[in-house]
Scaffold this motif. Structure first.
Motif, PDB file in Angstrom:
ATOM      1  N   SER A  48       0.912  -1.220  -0.111  1.00  0.00           N
ATOM      2  CA  SER A  48       0.193  -0.114   0.003  1.00  0.00           C
ATOM      3  C   SER A  48       0.726   1.120  -0.058  1.00  0.00           C
ATOM      4  N   GLU A  49       0.897   2.003  -1.190  1.00  0.00           N
ATOM      5  CA  GLU A  49       1.522   3.181  -1.163  1.00  0.00           C
ATOM      6  C   GLU A  49       1.073   4.387  -0.057  1.00  0.00           C
ATOM      7  N   THR A  50       0.093   3.934   0.350  1.00  0.00           N
ATOM      8  CA  THR A  50      -0.623   4.824   1.536  1.00  0.00           C
ATOM      9  C   THR A  50       0.174   4.973   2.830  1.00  0.00           C
ATOM     10  N   ILE A  51       0.724   3.815   3.031  1.00  0.00           N
ATOM     11  CA  ILE A  51       1.201   3.423   4.494  1.00  0.00           C
ATOM     12  C   ILE A  51       2.697   2.634   4.267  1.00  0.00           C
ATOM     13  N   GLN A  52       3.133   2.440   3.201  1.00  0.00           N
ATOM     14  CA  GLN A  52       4.255   1.953   3.105  1.00  0.00           C
ATOM     15  C   GLN A  52       5.124   2.763   2.077  1.00  0.00           C
ATOM     16  N   ILE A  53       6.439   2.427   2.103  1.00  0.00           N
ATOM     17  CA  ILE A  53       7.654   3.044   1.390  1.00  0.00           C
ATOM     18  C   ILE A  53       8.378   1.824   0.699  1.00  0.00           C
ATOM     19  N   CYS A  54       8.746   1.936  -0.443  1.00  0.00           N
ATOM     20  CA  CYS A  54       9.251   0.815  -1.084  1.00  0.00           C
ATOM     21  C   CYS A  54      10.979   1.475  -1.301  1.00  0.00           C
ATOM     22  N   VAL A  55      11.866   0.701  -0.775  1.00  0.00           N
ATOM     23  CA  VAL A  55      13.254   0.658  -0.954  1.00  0.00           C
ATOM     24  C   VAL A  55      13.924  -0.291  -1.384  1.00  0.00           C
ATOM     25  N   GLY A  56      15.490   0.020  -1.750  1.00  0.00           N
ATOM     26  CA  GLY A  56      16.190  -0.961  -2.045  1.00  0.00           C
ATOM     27  C   GLY A  56      17.316  -0.304  -2.900  1.00  0.00           C
ATOM     28  N   ASP A  57      17.736  -1.146  -3.514  1.00  0.00           N
ATOM     29  CA  ASP A  57      19.026  -0.864  -4.700  1.00  0.00           C
ATOM     30  C   ASP A  57      19.094  -1.972  -5.737  1.00  0.00           C
ATOM     31  N   LEU A  58      18.490  -1.696  -6.770  1.00  0.00           N
ATOM     32  CA  LEU A  58      18.424  -2.532  -7.814  1.00  0.00           C
ATOM     33  C   LEU A  58      19.619  -2.893  -8.486  1.00  0.00           C
ATOM     34  N   ARG A  59      20.540  -2.301  -8.236  1.00  0.00           N
ATOM     35  CA  ARG A  59      22.020  -2.625  -9.099  1.00  0.00           C
ATOM     36  C   ARG A  59      22.967  -3.447  -7.945  1.00  0.00           C
ATOM     37  N   LYS A  60      22.848  -3.225  -6.697  1.00  0.00           N
ATOM     38  CA  LYS A  60      23.665  -3.745  -5.652  1.00  0.00           C
ATOM     39  C   LYS A  60      22.900  -4.857  -5.012  1.00  0.00           C
ATOM     40  N   ILE A  61      21.690  -4.856  -4.937  1.00  0.00           N
ATOM     41  CA  ILE A  61      20.896  -5.810  -3.940  1.00  0.00           C
ATOM     42  C   ILE A  61      21.537  -5.701  -2.530  1.00  0.00           C
ATOM     43  N   GLN A  62      21.068  -4.455  -2.073  1.00  0.00           N
ATOM     44  CA  GLN A  62      21.452  -3.912  -0.736  1.00  0.00           C
ATOM     45  C   GLN A  62      19.867  -3.820   0.061  1.00  0.00           C
ATOM     46  N   LEU A  63      19.820  -4.528   1.150  1.00  0.00           N
ATOM     47  CA  LEU A  63      18.588  -4.709   1.778  1.00  0.00           C
ATOM     48  C   LEU A  63      18.994  -4.981   3.200  1.00  0.00           C
ATOM     49  N   ALA A  64      17.634  -5.078   3.873  1.00  0.00           N
ATOM     50  CA  ALA A  64      17.730  -5.328   5.472  1.00  0.00           C
ATOM     51  C   ALA A  64      17.059  -6.576   5.481  1.00  0.00           C
ATOM     52  N   PHE A  65      17.617  -7.482   6.113  1.00  0.00           N
ATOM     53  CA  PHE A  65      17.373  -8.917   6.224  1.00  0.00           C
ATOM     54  C   PHE A  65      16.931  -9.481   7.500  1.00  0.00           C
ATOM     55  N   LYS A  66      17.380 -10.680   7.826  1.00  0.00           N
ATOM     56  CA  LYS A  66      16.874 -11.507   9.346  1.00  0.00           C
ATOM     57  C   LYS A  66      17.718 -10.529  10.532  1.00  0.00           C
ATOM     58  N   GLY A  67      16.667 -10.122  11.219  1.00  0.00           N
ATOM     59  CA  GLY A  67      17.394  -9.451  12.608  1.00  0.00           C
ATOM     60  C   GLY A  67      17.160  -8.025  12.379  1.00  0.00           C
ATOM     61  N   ASP A  68      17.030  -7.403  11.240  1.00  0.00           N
ATOM     62  CA  ASP A  68      16.901  -6.095  11.113  1.00  0.00           C
ATOM     63  C   ASP A  68      15.479  -5.495  11.202  1.00  0.00           C
ATOM     64  N   SER A  69      14.514  -6.259  11.208  1.00  0.00           N
ATOM     65  CA  SER A  69      12.985  -6.043  11.164  1.00  0.00           C
ATOM     66  C   SER A  69      12.839  -5.050  12.403  1.00  0.00           C
ATOM     67  N   GLY A  70      12.167  -3.886  12.127  1.00  0.00           N
ATOM     68  CA  GLY A  70      11.664  -3.021  13.312  1.00  0.00           C
ATOM     69  C   GLY A  70      12.690  -2.094  13.350  1.00  0.00           C
ATOM     70  N   GLY A  71      13.725  -1.986  12.613  1.00  0.00           N
ATOM     71  CA  GLY A  71      14.690  -0.919  12.423  1.00  0.00           C
ATOM     72  C   GLY A  71      14.253   0.078  11.842  1.00  0.00           C
ATOM     73  N   LEU A  72      15.224   1.255  11.604  1.00  0.00           N
ATOM     74  CA  LEU A  72      14.872   2.582  10.999  1.00  0.00           C
ATOM     75  C   LEU A  72      15.133   2.850   9.714  1.00  0.00           C
ATOM     76  N   LEU A  73      14.341   3.781   9.030  1.00  0.00           N
ATOM     77  CA  LEU A  73      14.663   4.212   7.768  1.00  0.00           C
ATOM     78  C   LEU A  73      14.774   5.578   8.013  1.00  0.00           C
ATOM     79  N   VAL A  74      16.162   6.119   7.881  1.00  0.00           N
ATOM     80  CA  VAL A  74      16.414   7.584   8.050  1.00  0.00           C
ATOM     81  C   VAL A  74      16.725   8.221   6.930  1.00  0.00           C
ATOM     82  N   CYS A  75      16.285   9.205   6.714  1.00  0.00           N
ATOM     83  CA  CYS A  75      16.234  10.333   5.432  1.00  0.00           C
ATOM     84  C   CYS A  75      16.512  11.750   6.015  1.00  0.00           C
ATOM     85  N   ASP A  76      17.469  12.238   5.921  1.00  0.00           N
ATOM     86  CA  ASP A  76      17.754  13.697   6.168  1.00  0.00           C
ATOM     87  C   ASP A  76      17.652  13.694   7.624  1.00  0.00           C
TER      88      ASP A  76
END
Length: 250
Positions: free
Chosen positions: A186-214
């Motif tokens: 849902s674009e209303t309550i969710q944000i899509c993030v990632g790196d389509l070239r490097k495959i950089q992501l949050a995985f097991k154990g990172d749930s609940g962590g924080l997306l920080v911008c500026d």
């Protein structure tokens, strides 16, 4: 985190929650003083971990799926960098109350957000500080560079989570990148993030962590699929009234 983290998004098998950071990098000790480490007991009896962050000196914000089976089994560690070291900066608290969003849907991964009330009040130090939340109408556009951090696993093939806090840079993606992989996105309550070239992501154990911008908190790590190069982040701005109401409860 010493090992190379492969992806800073939630990269897990279909239907799984993300719990680690892939292709991340080590950070300076206590350079992210708002980060919290949480251990909890899962329904199968095994202990698991999630990331959280301090939004008030006796509340942390995280993902609702990090609640586990027993509320009194949750512990929150603030001021941590190396989980194996006896750091004098660490402040450890049991949880007095878990407050998952009432409309959290574990099947569809919707409204995956939760507050944990600590038994006691954290002391503000150089290693323990708050981070400002995003403003109600703030938006991040595709292409924007943001960061996530955690103590999760550092590769898809690893089962051992990192003892050192690591961080990775992710780009905000167009909603379509998540919609094609996650039917309930849902674009209303969710944000899509990632790196389509490097495959950089949050995985097991990172749930609940924080997306920080500026230098502001924009989202909470929710879930991902190992087969994709994107993570789903629960957007904080739509939940600001809910956060505010619950922080005022006794």
């Amino acid at each position: 985190m010493a090992p190379v983290l492969i992806l800073l998004a939630f990269l897990l098998p279909l239907g799984a929650h993300s719990e680690e950071i892939i292709k991340g990098h080590k950070i300076k000790h206590h350079s992210l003083p708002y980060m919290a480490f949480v251990r909890f007991l899962k329904e199968d009896g095994n202990r698991s971990r999630c990331g959280h962050f301090l939004v008030h000196y006796n509340y942390v914000l995280t993902a609702a799926h990090c609640r586990g089976s027993e509320e009194n089994s949750i512990t929150v560690t603030l001021g941590a960098h190396n989980l194996k070291a006896q750091e004098q900066t660490q402040q450890i608290f049991p949880v007095a109350k878990a407050i998952p969003h009432l409309n959290y849907n574990s099947k569809d991964k919707i409204n995956d957000i939760m507050l944990l009330k600590l038994e006691g009040k954290a002391k503000r130090t150089k290693a323990v500080k708050l981070l400002k939340l995003t403003r109600a109408k703030a938006r991040v556009k595709p292409g924007k560079k943001c960061h996530v951090a955690g103590w999760g696993v550092t590769s898809f093939n690893s089962t051992k989570a990192s003892d050192l806090l690591q961080e990775a840079e992710l780009s905000i993606q167009v909603d379509y990148q998540c919609q094609k992989h996650f039917p309930h996105y849902s674009e209303t309550i969710q944000i899509c993030v990632g790196d389509l070239r490097k495959i950089q992501l949050a995985f097991k154990g990172d749930s609940g962590g924080l997306l920080v911008c500026d230098n502001r908190a924009y989202g909470v790590c929710a879930h991902a699929k190992k087969e994709t190069a994107v993570d789903i982040i629960t957007k904080i701005s739509p939940f600001l009234p809910w956060i505010s109401r619950n922080l005022k409860l006794p």
